[in-house]
Structure formats: C-alpha cells, structure tokens
Design a protein around this motif. Sequence first.
Motif, short mmCIF file in Angstrom:
data_model
loop_
_atom_site.label_atom_id
_atom_site.label_comp_id
_atom_site.label_asym_id
_atom_site.label_seq_id
_atom_site.Cartn_x
_atom_site.Cartn_y
_atom_site.Cartn_z
N LEU A 89 13.92 -0.18 17.75
CA LEU A 89 14.87 -0.61 18.77
C LEU A 89 15.00 -2.14 18.76
O LEU A 89 16.10 -2.68 18.91
CB LEU A 89 14.42 -0.13 20.15
N GLU A 90 13.90 -2.81 18.56
CA GLU A 90 13.93 -4.27 18.47
C GLU A 90 14.71 -4.72 17.24
O GLU A 90 15.42 -5.72 17.28
CB GLU A 90 12.50 -4.82 18.44
N ALA A 91 14.60 -3.97 16.15
CA ALA A 91 15.32 -4.32 14.93
C ALA A 91 16.82 -4.22 15.13
O ALA A 91 17.58 -5.08 14.67
CB ALA A 91 14.87 -3.41 13.79
N ILE A 92 17.26 -3.18 15.81
CA ILE A 92 18.69 -3.01 16.08
C ILE A 92 19.21 -4.17 16.92
O ILE A 92 20.29 -4.72 16.66
CB ILE A 92 18.94 -1.67 16.80
N SER A 93 18.45 -4.56 17.92
CA SER A 93 18.86 -5.69 18.77
C SER A 93 18.85 -7.00 17.99
O SER A 93 19.77 -7.82 18.11
CB SER A 93 17.92 -5.78 19.97
N ARG A 94 17.83 -7.21 17.16
CA ARG A 94 17.72 -8.44 16.38
C ARG A 94 18.89 -8.59 15.41
O ARG A 94 19.33 -9.71 15.12
CB ARG A 94 16.39 -8.41 15.61
N ALA A 95 19.41 -7.48 14.93
CA ALA A 95 20.49 -7.50 13.96
C ALA A 95 21.79 -8.07 14.53
O ALA A 95 22.68 -8.45 13.76
CB ALA A 95 20.75 -6.10 13.41
N GLN A 96 21.88 -8.14 15.86
CA GLN A 96 23.09 -8.71 16.47
C GLN A 96 23.34 -10.15 16.03
O GLN A 96 24.48 -10.60 15.98
CB GLN A 96 22.98 -8.69 18.00
N GLN A 97 22.27 -10.87 15.73
CA GLN A 97 22.40 -12.29 15.42
C GLN A 97 22.68 -12.54 13.94
O GLN A 97 22.82 -13.70 13.53
CB GLN A 97 21.10 -13.01 15.81
N MET A 98 22.80 -11.50 13.15
CA MET A 98 22.96 -11.65 11.71
C MET A 98 24.41 -11.52 11.28
O MET A 98 25.23 -10.94 11.98
CB MET A 98 22.12 -10.59 10.98
N SER A 99 24.69 -12.02 10.09
CA SER A 99 25.99 -11.77 9.48
C SER A 99 26.08 -10.30 9.11
O SER A 99 25.06 -9.59 9.03
CB SER A 99 26.17 -12.62 8.23
N SER A 100 27.29 -9.81 8.87
CA SER A 100 27.46 -8.40 8.52
C SER A 100 26.66 -8.04 7.28
O SER A 100 25.99 -7.00 7.23
CB SER A 100 28.95 -8.10 8.30
N GLU A 101 26.69 -8.90 6.26
CA GLU A 101 25.98 -8.61 5.01
C GLU A 101 24.47 -8.56 5.24
O GLU A 101 23.78 -7.64 4.79
CB GLU A 101 26.32 -9.66 3.97
N ASP A 102 23.95 -9.57 5.95
CA ASP A 102 22.51 -9.62 6.19
C ASP A 102 22.06 -8.45 7.07
O ASP A 102 21.00 -7.86 6.86
CB ASP A 102 22.12 -10.93 6.86
N ARG A 103 22.87 -8.11 8.07
CA ARG A 103 22.52 -7.03 8.99
C ARG A 103 22.45 -5.69 8.26
O ARG A 103 21.51 -4.91 8.48
CB ARG A 103 23.57 -6.96 10.10
N THR A 104 23.39 -5.43 7.39
CA THR A 104 23.43 -4.16 6.68
C THR A 104 22.19 -3.99 5.79
O THR A 104 21.56 -2.93 5.78
CB THR A 104 24.71 -4.06 5.83
N GLY A 105 21.83 -5.03 5.06
CA GLY A 105 20.65 -4.95 4.21
C GLY A 105 19.37 -4.84 5.01
O GLY A 105 18.46 -4.10 4.63
N TYR A 106 19.31 -5.54 6.12
CA TYR A 106 18.12 -5.52 6.97
C TYR A 106 17.87 -4.13 7.56
O TYR A 106 16.75 -3.62 7.53
CB TYR A 106 18.33 -6.55 8.08
N LEU A 107 18.92 -3.50 8.06
CA LEU A 107 18.77 -2.18 8.67
C LEU A 107 18.58 -1.08 7.64
O LEU A 107 18.07 0.00 7.95
CB LEU A 107 19.98 -1.87 9.56
N ALA A 108 19.00 -1.34 6.40
CA ALA A 108 18.87 -0.32 5.35
C ALA A 108 17.43 0.10 5.14
O ALA A 108 17.15 1.24 4.78
CB ALA A 108 19.48 -0.81 4.04
N ASP A 109 16.49 -0.82 5.37
CA ASP A 109 15.08 -0.48 5.18
C ASP A 109 14.62 0.61 6.16
O ASP A 109 13.63 1.30 5.91
CB ASP A 109 14.21 -1.72 5.37
#
Length: 266
Positions: free
Chosen positions: A134-154
């Motif tokens: 849940l924290e990861a989903i919230s943290r992804a708000q601050q990322m660019s679309s490209e960075d967010r997609t790769g980050y959540l893919a894990d």
Amino acid sequence: MSFTSSSAGQARVWWETAGEGTPVILINGLSSPSAVWFRLVPMLAGRHQVLTFDNPGTGRTRFEGDSFSMEMLAEAAADVLHAAGGAKAHVLGMSMGGLIAQQLTLTRPELVSSLTLVSTHAGSPHMTQDQSSLEAISRAQQMSSEDRTGYLADLTYARATRAEREADLAVRAQYPTCEEGYSSQLAATMGWERLEDLRTLTCPALVLHGAQDQLVSVANARQLSEYIPRARLTVLEECGHQVFSDQPVTGAHTLLDFFAEVEAAA
C-alpha cells in the motif's frame, strides 16, 4: 475505435471493439491503458464482441476537471456499453477495474449478464494486504509514468514472468498516465466500499486471482467470493497480479468457460 461523451468529469472516453458475439467489457486497473489487453482480446474475440476503453485520466481518455469518484468511473464504463449498442455484457474488472466493475454491477444491473473480478478486492477499508504494498502504491504518485510503471512491476508479476513483463512495459509506455490522472484514480479508490451490498448481487460471478499476487493478497479474493452469492473462486498457481500476462492461456480459457456456462444457463 471511437470516442464517446461521458458524465465522468466531462471526459471523452476512448474505446474500441473487436470480434462478434455476446459483449464482454474489460475494465482496466490503476493507470493502465486499454492496450494492455493485447494478449487477451484476440483469445476472446473469436466468440465475443470485446469492448476495451481507457479510464478517465489514462491514455487517450483525457480528464477535464479536478477529481472524480468511483461512481464517475463506473458511469464511463456504462457509457461505453451504451455506445456499443446497450446489450447486456459480461463485465470484467481487474485490480482498480474490479472496484469499478462492482460499482457498475450494483448501480446498473440491467447492463450486466455476469461479473468477473480479477486481482482485486472489496474496497480499501476491507483490504487484507501487507502495508508495504500500500505504501508502494502511494509512493508511486510522485514518480514519472515510466518510473512508476517499472517500480510497480516488481509487485505485479510472477517471479517466472520475464519476456511478457518487458512487452507489457513497452505497451504501457506508449500510452502513459500523467501524475494528475494517477493521483485522481487513486483518490477515487480511497474509502470506497460496497462490501455488504455485494450480498444483493444476483448475477453469476467469477473471482479470479493469482496465488503469488503481492499487490493484492489472495485473501481479498476469498472475501469477495464469500460475500457474492453466486460467486466461483478460481486461484491460479504460479501467477501474480498480472493474471493475463503470467498465465494468459489458462486465464483466457477460464473466462471463456465461465461465459459459456452463464450463457447456457440463461
């Protein structure tokens, strides 16, 4: 492919159709463009008219406004069904799309012949999940679309999935979701819940989940299947959150068999 006007924040919703037969509408998850269904659509289109669309705030559906609600997102899906002819459809929602599908089925049951909930839950107040995801989903708000997609893919693919993951990321990169779209969709999910209302559903339902899902625990699938009267729970082994990338053929056949049973019983 086409656009239809929607009351969802005055959005012009981008949608398209493939195949012929009983309609199936596929509702995307958080920040996911409809292009991510590229594996599933051909496998369903041999028997069904498959409707896909970009949720408001994602891809080719631009959002005009400050925010939107789950009710607005569900209305956008209803607008696509009406634009496609208004026939009853098999409604499938994945992840956040599962919340939209629940809302649509509860408020517009005349549009729904069956409900399929994939890799989803009954709303954040009832979500059974490790806090770190849940924290990861919230943290992804601050990322660019490209960075967010790769980050959540894990968090969203089974450990054995490699080539499919890279292909998916390439597709997502073509139709990015801006920071405002991501944040607005995430905000729409916060606090939304209709758990007790699920007991009133009368349509057949399939709850489909991967045993290795790190983003949404399989315990959430069990909860949904307990509350929905006519629900069938199917858990796929060696499968994470991205069911139709981790187990594309098994996932598609599970859907086709379910839709066929529903139609045979109607």
